[in-house]
Design a protein around this motif. Sequence first.
Motif, PDB file in Angstrom:
ATOM      1  N   GLU A 119      15.393   7.022   2.638  1.00 45.30           N
ATOM      2  CA  GLU A 119      15.778   7.823   3.742  1.00 45.30           C
ATOM      3  C   GLU A 119      15.040   7.506   4.802  1.00 45.30           C
ATOM      4  O   GLU A 119      15.163   7.213   5.872  1.00 45.30           O
ATOM      5  CB  GLU A 119      15.096   9.686   3.740  1.00 45.30           C
ATOM      6  CG  GLU A 119      16.349  10.729   3.651  1.00 45.30           C
ATOM      7  CD  GLU A 119      15.575  11.892   3.452  1.00 45.30           C
ATOM      8  OE1 GLU A 119      14.507  12.317   3.671  1.00 45.30           O
ATOM      9  OE2 GLU A 119      16.337  13.007   2.534  1.00 45.30           O
ATOM     10  N   GLY A 120      13.637   7.009   4.083  1.00 45.67           N
ATOM     11  CA  GLY A 120      12.687   6.189   5.406  1.00 45.67           C
ATOM     12  C   GLY A 120      12.092   4.544   5.041  1.00 45.67           C
ATOM     13  O   GLY A 120      10.875   5.130   5.701  1.00 45.67           O
ATOM     14  N   ASN A 150       7.410   2.874   2.741  1.00 46.56           N
ATOM     15  CA  ASN A 150       6.354   3.976   3.136  1.00 46.56           C
ATOM     16  C   ASN A 150       6.130   5.195   3.343  1.00 46.56           C
ATOM     17  O   ASN A 150       5.654   6.150   4.214  1.00 46.56           O
ATOM     18  CB  ASN A 150       6.030   3.315   4.670  1.00 46.56           C
ATOM     19  CG  ASN A 150       5.008   1.921   4.701  1.00 46.56           C
ATOM     20  OD1 ASN A 150       4.268   1.592   3.452  1.00 46.56           O
ATOM     21  ND2 ASN A 150       5.284   1.091   5.751  1.00 46.56           N
ATOM     22  N   ASN A 151       7.416   5.784   3.287  1.00 49.43           N
ATOM     23  CA  ASN A 151       7.834   6.737   3.305  1.00 49.43           C
ATOM     24  C   ASN A 151       8.102   7.869   2.350  1.00 49.43           C
ATOM     25  O   ASN A 151       8.123   8.787   2.066  1.00 49.43           O
ATOM     26  CB  ASN A 151       9.675   7.162   3.919  1.00 49.43           C
ATOM     27  CG  ASN A 151      10.137   8.626   3.645  1.00 49.43           C
ATOM     28  OD1 ASN A 151       8.827   9.640   5.382  1.00 49.43           O
ATOM     29  ND2 ASN A 151      10.496   9.317   4.002  1.00 49.43           N
ATOM     30  N   LEU A 206      17.791  -0.596   2.847  1.00 51.23           N
ATOM     31  CA  LEU A 206      16.671  -0.493   2.786  1.00 51.23           C
ATOM     32  C   LEU A 206      15.735  -1.500   2.558  1.00 51.23           C
ATOM     33  O   LEU A 206      14.564  -1.690   4.324  1.00 51.23           O
ATOM     34  CB  LEU A 206      16.537   1.135   3.223  1.00 51.23           C
ATOM     35  CG  LEU A 206      16.073   2.020   4.227  1.00 51.23           C
ATOM     36  CD1 LEU A 206      15.890   3.325   4.042  1.00 51.23           C
ATOM     37  CD2 LEU A 206      14.235   1.130   5.037  1.00 51.23           C
TER      38      LEU A 206
END
Lengths: 180, 180
Positions: free
Chosen positions: B17-18, B21-22, B101
Amino acid sequence: MTKKEELLQAAQNKVREGGYNNFSFRELAKEVGIKSASVHYHFPTKADLGAELAKQYTNNFILALGDVKTLHNAGHNPIAVFITQFKHALHHDKKMCLCGLLGAEADILPQPVRTEIKRFFTKNLDWLEQAYLYREPTNKRQAKQSAIQTISLLEGAMMISIASQDNSVFDNAIAGLADH
Amino acid sequence: MTKKEELLQAAQNKVREGGYNNFSFRELAKEVGIKSASVHYHFPTKADLGAELAKQYTNNFILALGDVKTLHNAGHNPIAVFITQFKHALHHDKKMCLCGLLGAEADILPQPVRTEIKRFFTKNLDWLEQAYLYREPTNKRQAKQSAIQTISLLEGAMMISIASQDNSVFDNAIAGLADH
DNA sequence: ATTAAACTATCTACTGATAGGCAGTATTGG
DNA sequence: CCAATACTGCCTATCAGTAGATAGTTTAAT
């Protein structure tokens, strides 16, 4: 360059290296020589900074591309120009496309930032669609599809090049892309 | 499912999702019902967790693809299979490719993680190259280039679909890709 | 009895954000 | 012309929350 511009430039580098969570107000402040509280003067919240960053990135990107019609009339191939601009971002900056990286993590971005990222892609897709319409007998549907395929290939190739730490991946991916 | 597996699964969702670091040890711990200190029992450091996450993701991905030769002999088009697997990741999980990602933010990843990300792409490129060699009269050079272009297109299309919150972008990008 | 898998408690460092102050510069009204 | 006012751009100090990591302890199964 004003402190505000310096902050945006520093933020851009950080984000293009590691995404939205890869910069902090303290870090940016230190880099441009002010205090973190002063960054809040220029950008009330982190979302404000992120949104303005994406907005300016998009505007500069489109501005640098120039006008499709003008390019075409001057005897240039707009699609080659588009590809060259991506190539330059990778070879010169040695960094990912800001909106590419942020786009991939869109799910965790504050809405104002996400909106700007979307705008980057709609703007670029519109530009590319126009470019493809200046080519051969093509209908709008085909031009739209070519636009999507081209920008997808470029963003993906950029990503894999950075992951592989090998720019030849990108060069290989775009080989023969501009000339039909 | 063991706690360790649960932790990896929770981490995978967060990262897809991010980015790297998410996720935090506290968050993962809360999600699977243990304390953050206990996560360090299974994964000494965050880099260890990240590396194992990428490693397992890659292994599962390649395993799910199956063997190129086997697919070909069974009358299936390996390239279509490859595309379908990406499509499934987007449509079913509604999330970005983990290694896509992470690849984009490779510059900020701990080395062990970066190494695993690289492995994902070399493994996939090798697989795809093999697949293209089962097609038409093609030399190795051309097959390699086709492999790079295909995976670039898929990763890029995935990224832009998520950024645009519109899966039709992906479907449009892959239209007519499998059938020469 | 050993070991795996969890726990409590705690550390240092960093996060975004806020309140309030202080110089310097512009603007404006009498 | 000059004093009052407001604005700009930065500052110090501080807050509550979260980060990754460690030391030492308990629990439960083998």
